[in-house]
Design an enzyme around this catalytic site. Sequence first.
Site, mmCIF file in Angstrom:
data_model
loop_
_atom_site.group_PDB
_atom_site.id
_atom_site.type_symbol
_atom_site.label_atom_id
_atom_site.label_comp_id
_atom_site.label_asym_id
_atom_site.label_seq_id
_atom_site.Cartn_x
_atom_site.Cartn_y
_atom_site.Cartn_z
ATOM 1 N N SER A 90 -26.759 -8.022 -16.643
ATOM 2 C CA SER A 90 -28.390 -7.882 -16.416
ATOM 3 C C SER A 90 -29.126 -8.530 -17.440
ATOM 4 O O SER A 90 -30.193 -9.384 -17.306
ATOM 5 C CB SER A 90 -28.407 -6.477 -16.477
ATOM 6 O OG SER A 90 -28.047 -5.833 -15.345
ATOM 7 N N ASP A 129 -35.189 -3.574 -9.130
ATOM 8 C CA ASP A 129 -34.710 -2.983 -10.167
ATOM 9 C C ASP A 129 -35.138 -1.183 -10.268
ATOM 10 O O ASP A 129 -35.515 -1.053 -9.082
ATOM 11 C CB ASP A 129 -34.949 -3.296 -11.618
ATOM 12 C CG ASP A 129 -33.512 -3.290 -12.611
ATOM 13 O OD1 ASP A 129 -33.334 -2.255 -12.848
ATOM 14 O OD2 ASP A 129 -32.995 -4.318 -12.649
ATOM 15 N N HIS A 168 -33.454 0.912 -16.631
ATOM 16 C CA HIS A 168 -33.117 -0.445 -16.789
ATOM 17 C C HIS A 168 -34.039 -1.586 -16.200
ATOM 18 O O HIS A 168 -34.015 -2.508 -16.799
ATOM 19 C CB HIS A 168 -31.689 -0.344 -15.518
ATOM 20 C CG HIS A 168 -30.975 -1.735 -15.633
ATOM 21 N ND1 HIS A 168 -31.488 -2.600 -14.591
ATOM 22 C CD2 HIS A 168 -29.862 -1.916 -16.106
ATOM 23 C CE1 HIS A 168 -30.365 -3.475 -14.657
ATOM 24 N NE2 HIS A 168 -29.445 -3.148 -15.652
#
Length: 550
Positions: free
Chosen positions: A361, A138, A169
């Site tokens: 996600s 990520d 994120h």
Amino acid sequence: MTARLRTLATAAVVLLVPIVVASPAAAEAPLDVIVAEAVPASDRAERAVRAAGGQVGRPLGLIGGFSATIPEAAWAAVQASPAVAGLWTDGSVQLTDYDANLEQYDRLPPNRVWRQAIGLPSVPPGTNGAGVTVAVLDTGITRHPDLQNRVKARVDLTPDGGGYDTYGHGTHMTGLVAGNGQRSSGQWVGVAPGASVVPVRIAEWNGATDISEVLGALEWIYNNRTRYGIRVLNLSFGTDSTQKHQLDPLNHAVQRLWSAGVMVVVAAGNRGPGGQNIDKPGDDPFVVTVGAADTKNTVGTTDDVLAEFSSHGPTGENVAKPDLVAPGISIVSHRATGSTLDQMRPAARVGTYYFKGHGTSQATAIVSGVAALMFQAAPTMTPNEAKAALVGTTSPGLGGQPGAGSGLVNAAAAVEAARTRAYQRNPANVGLERSAGTGSIDSSRGGSKPYTDLNGDGVPEQVSGNIDALGNTFDSTAWAARPWNASTAPNSPWAPYINVSAGWRTTPWTPDAWAGLGWDEPSWTAQSWRDAGLDPGNWTAQSWRSEAWN
């Protein structure tokens, strides 16, 4: 990210095969195009563009051509000119037809009951993921007390090298997988608070990455899986590529990990209903592909629906996807203070240390955490057995609804199925053939084509064609044939640019070892979203989905 003037000392010669495509759909606005010249030393192609009513832009010496703007009606004439070797559209990455507008959920109260909704309180005491490591590929990680000393390593393929999250994120994903809720007195706990994590960073403040960088990261995870005890890979990333999974390099890479005993859990994408909207590599028949459920902030499952943004299958090859769903709206996890998402979405902040997130996600990270619990309960279980147990034990209600796969993940039932080895003789994926990996890396990118300084002149070019983000020609046949192991690891073009720091310690690193990436020229040269001129009110279209983080 600063303007990248320090690049590879010896830039490889890049061969970009001109792409001839059919005329685009009619549009009122002029077309931004890339023109490859038959004879780069002449000005005949430039004259052909001007004669067709177009304007010539900057030269692109790397491909022997230039950028230009032409009227839509002039496409055929320019393409037919003998001075033009190739013509294709140019432009920054755009949001797909479905606008997820995830920010609309920031105003909702935090979902305080999603753990109960998936049966986590019924998981046997002591089953917390201890002894299992989850790799989170990520945007990195932020130092957070909820992870204590369970960060085994921070891996970074970006020029920054530090492994810390400036986008926001990856931090959120890691907290959902393994946060223990210490800073919230146990209120905001992840799924597997005893598991260890290895965050692998492939993007800086703007979230920009490239398939070639992802492939380099996946190879590192493969070669280090035993050293760090990696049994699960969380991949909340995807492209809108439609290349067949039987050929695609990204599909080939995740299947290598799967066959080596690493369960790969992938986001379905946030492209909504309509079918064939599953992001790659979520289209892969081997991996566990996760959609998002809207649980209405209730414990019961009778009111559950599929989140409106969650991508629907089947895939282009008619593979039924997603495999299952998990809660994906107003999910609280770790906050990366000062990161891009943190600055642009203040309404999503939950106190000092936490942040609300929405999307497939988040759902994927939840399922990755459940997988960690399962591998603790059954350490010798294979990914195929674990997938069958996950899909075979979901809660009733959503099962059978379009886009919901087998239904909502049931953590307690999945862990019990793992403990008893209920699916040992009936694993998933029987009879599936693996991807050859010999397809086009450019086709694997889909619309996600970043910019970087490929030739070291301080001016970014779009990463397009069969090249990697370092400027090397990408031979997919040779790449797919090369084994992944300790002896071949130095042969990866990304090997010199991977920095590994143990736990929270910092390993000295020379920054800007390569040019870095942006989604367009402004985001490549800028140091923050403000410098790039991004509009906070349009962040979904500018970045959240367009940069492939689901």
